[in-house]
Scaffold this motif. Structure first.
Motif, PDB file in Angstrom:
ATOM      1  N   GLY A 191       0.757  -1.319   0.091  1.00  0.00           N
ATOM      2  CA  GLY A 191       0.100   0.087   0.076  1.00  0.00           C
ATOM      3  C   GLY A 191       0.873   1.400   0.177  1.00  0.00           C
ATOM      4  N   PHE A 192       0.316   2.403  -0.514  1.00  0.00           N
ATOM      5  CA  PHE A 192       0.851   3.732  -0.532  1.00  0.00           C
ATOM      6  C   PHE A 192       0.746   4.330   0.826  1.00  0.00           C
ATOM      7  N   LYS A 193       1.651   5.198   1.261  1.00  0.00           N
ATOM      8  CA  LYS A 193       1.511   5.770   2.529  1.00  0.00           C
ATOM      9  C   LYS A 193       0.621   7.091   2.054  1.00  0.00           C
ATOM     10  N   ALA A 194       0.037   7.652   3.011  1.00  0.00           N
ATOM     11  CA  ALA A 194      -0.660   8.943   2.735  1.00  0.00           C
ATOM     12  C   ALA A 194      -0.014  10.034   2.080  1.00  0.00           C
ATOM     13  N   ASP A 195       1.245  10.001   2.289  1.00  0.00           N
ATOM     14  CA  ASP A 195       2.108  11.249   1.681  1.00  0.00           C
ATOM     15  C   ASP A 195       2.129  11.432   0.278  1.00  0.00           C
ATOM     16  N   ALA A 196       1.791   9.891  -0.283  1.00  0.00           N
ATOM     17  CA  ALA A 196       1.840   9.738  -1.791  1.00  0.00           C
ATOM     18  C   ALA A 196       0.598  10.128  -2.550  1.00  0.00           C
ATOM     19  N   ILE A 197      -0.371  10.723  -1.842  1.00  0.00           N
ATOM     20  CA  ILE A 197      -1.805  10.945  -2.582  1.00  0.00           C
ATOM     21  C   ILE A 197      -1.477  12.055  -3.513  1.00  0.00           C
ATOM     22  N   PRO A 198      -0.860  13.292  -3.299  1.00  0.00           N
ATOM     23  CA  PRO A 198      -0.593  14.233  -4.403  1.00  0.00           C
ATOM     24  C   PRO A 198       0.006  13.790  -5.656  1.00  0.00           C
ATOM     25  N   GLY A 199       0.869  12.784  -5.480  1.00  0.00           N
ATOM     26  CA  GLY A 199       1.561  12.219  -6.896  1.00  0.00           C
ATOM     27  C   GLY A 199       0.678  11.194  -7.440  1.00  0.00           C
ATOM     28  N   ILE A 200      -0.044  10.464  -6.634  1.00  0.00           N
ATOM     29  CA  ILE A 200      -1.108   9.256  -7.260  1.00  0.00           C
ATOM     30  C   ILE A 200      -2.221  10.200  -7.955  1.00  0.00           C
ATOM     31  N   ALA A 201      -2.858  11.348  -7.371  1.00  0.00           N
ATOM     32  CA  ALA A 201      -4.059  11.661  -7.772  1.00  0.00           C
ATOM     33  C   ALA A 201      -3.427  12.519  -9.151  1.00  0.00           C
ATOM     34  N   GLU A 202      -2.408  13.218  -9.073  1.00  0.00           N
ATOM     35  CA  GLU A 202      -1.733  13.928 -10.304  1.00  0.00           C
ATOM     36  C   GLU A 202      -1.541  12.871 -11.674  1.00  0.00           C
ATOM     37  N   LYS A 203      -1.254  11.676 -11.332  1.00  0.00           N
ATOM     38  CA  LYS A 203      -0.917  10.777 -12.276  1.00  0.00           C
ATOM     39  C   LYS A 203      -2.284  10.160 -12.917  1.00  0.00           C
TER      40      LYS A 203
END
Length: 368
Positions: free
Chosen positions: A138-150
């Protein structure tokens, strides 16, 4: 009781229906139900179990690997199927069979976007997994901006759900830790849905979570072991019905003199004259060596018969000195007479392990 059969795993679909109904009653009316049928439906029969659950109206299935999803699709299962641990090399086949991947790392997300784009997909459903404390996938929460952008930058995929997995929902001493995971997941939902511009399905609870943390149902729950008759709680187990019953027969009876040994490497030395029964089941069938040397027992004519010496590949020997039995009699390893949890506990393991360990060479009998 005489039985001229063989080693058999009976799968009671009536018990499965009972367990599904029991768990459904613990949910809000609108909560979706995802049934986990990975590992041959916890060692039973994946196609029969999934077919029955589809008839009962389950909303989703989950498997571990793509080939499990393919097997279900080939058997006529049409309900959406989430693949929990897909590998990029199988993404083409996954898309061809309309399976839905859990994406849990940047490498996997990038690879699936590429595969879906190559196959000219639009809004292909994916499930984004977050790590809230299990530290497995699983992703950590701090990855959210990058995930959402992709995800916003392309049109091949769309997020169908957000999920995470509880680490200790069955342990009431870990309530504070579990509540912390629930809080983290709520924050992830808020941030991720805001970044995406829409709210996907959200699911966190496993069987023990459903039973102990009903306030965290979100829009869907996942149940595996509960469907098969175990709630990780003795009180809950009384409300459920084991789906699987493993039985075999006595192949031969031996009278052992004091001082004689039984099995490989003199695994047991008779301290007194004894009688043993040899059974056609061993570690190649899922009864590992950890169950030998008196740790676990089988049930013969209602009485416990401890396993004697080391478990062999295809056979075990049990002590029947004080049991009235004969060759051809039926023997129960686990079932109503002794649960899989009780059998497993004797060897310091859990029901999940013994259930999923039962070899595919063991005959399956489906009870409708």
């Amino acid at each position: 009781m005489t039985d001229l059969g063989e080693t058999t795993l009976e799968i009671d679909l009536g018990a499965l229906a009972h367990n599904y109904a029991y768990l459904k009653k613990r949910l809000h009316k609108d909560t979706l139900f995802l049934a986990v049928v990975k590992a041959f439906a916890y060692g039973s029969d994946m196609v029969s179990v999934a077919t029955k659950l589809q008839e009962l109206g389950v909303d989703y299935f989950a498997v571990a690997y793509v080939k499990e999803g393919v097997l279900l699709r080939d058997a006529g299962i049409t309900v959406p199927i989430l693949v929990l641990h897909p590998q990029p090399k199988n993404f083409g086949e996954l898309i061809d069979r309309c399976l839905e991947p859990s994406v849990y790392a940047t490498r996997v997300l990038d690879a699936f976007i590429a595969a879906a784009t190559q196959k000219k997909q639009a809004d292909y459903p994916v499930h984004v997994k977050f790590n809230t404390g299990l530290n497995r996938l699983g992703f950590k929460a701090d990855a959210i901006p990058g995930i959402a952008e992709k995800i916003r930058a392309q049109k091949a995929i769309k997020v169908k759900s957000l999920l995470s997995h509880l680490a200790a929902s069955d342990d009431r001493d870990q309530t504070e830790f579990t509540q912390g995971q629930i809080t983290k997941f709520r924050e992830i939902i808020t941030r991720m849905s805001s970044a995406l511009g829409y709210l996907p399905i959200c699911h966190l609870l496993n069987t023990s979570g459903v039973l102990h943390y009903p306030e965290a149902q979100f829009t869907m729950v996942r149940s595996g072991i509960g469907l098969y008759g175990f709630g990780n709680d003795a009180n809950i187990d009384q409300m459920l019905r084991p789906v699987a019953r493993l039985s075999t027969v006595i192949s031969q009876i031996h009278h052992i003199a004091k001082g004689e040994s039984v099995g490989y490497n003199h695994g047991h030395i008779a301290q007194n004259p004894m009688i043993t029964a040899t059974l056609p089941i061993g570690h190649a069938d899922g009864i590992g060596r950890q169950y030998g040397r008196g740790r676990a027992a089988v049930v013969i004519n209602g009485k416990q018969a401890p396993i004697v010496g080391n478990v062999c590949m295809d056979m075990i020997m049990v002590d029947v000195t004080h049991i009235n039995c004969e060759e051809g009699d039926s023997v129960v390893i686990f079932g109503a007479e002794q649960s899989a949890e009780q059998f497993a506990h004797a060897a310091d393991t859990i029901s999940y392990e013994i259930l999923t360990a039962i070899s595919q060479r063991v005959s399956r009998r489906i009870i409708q």
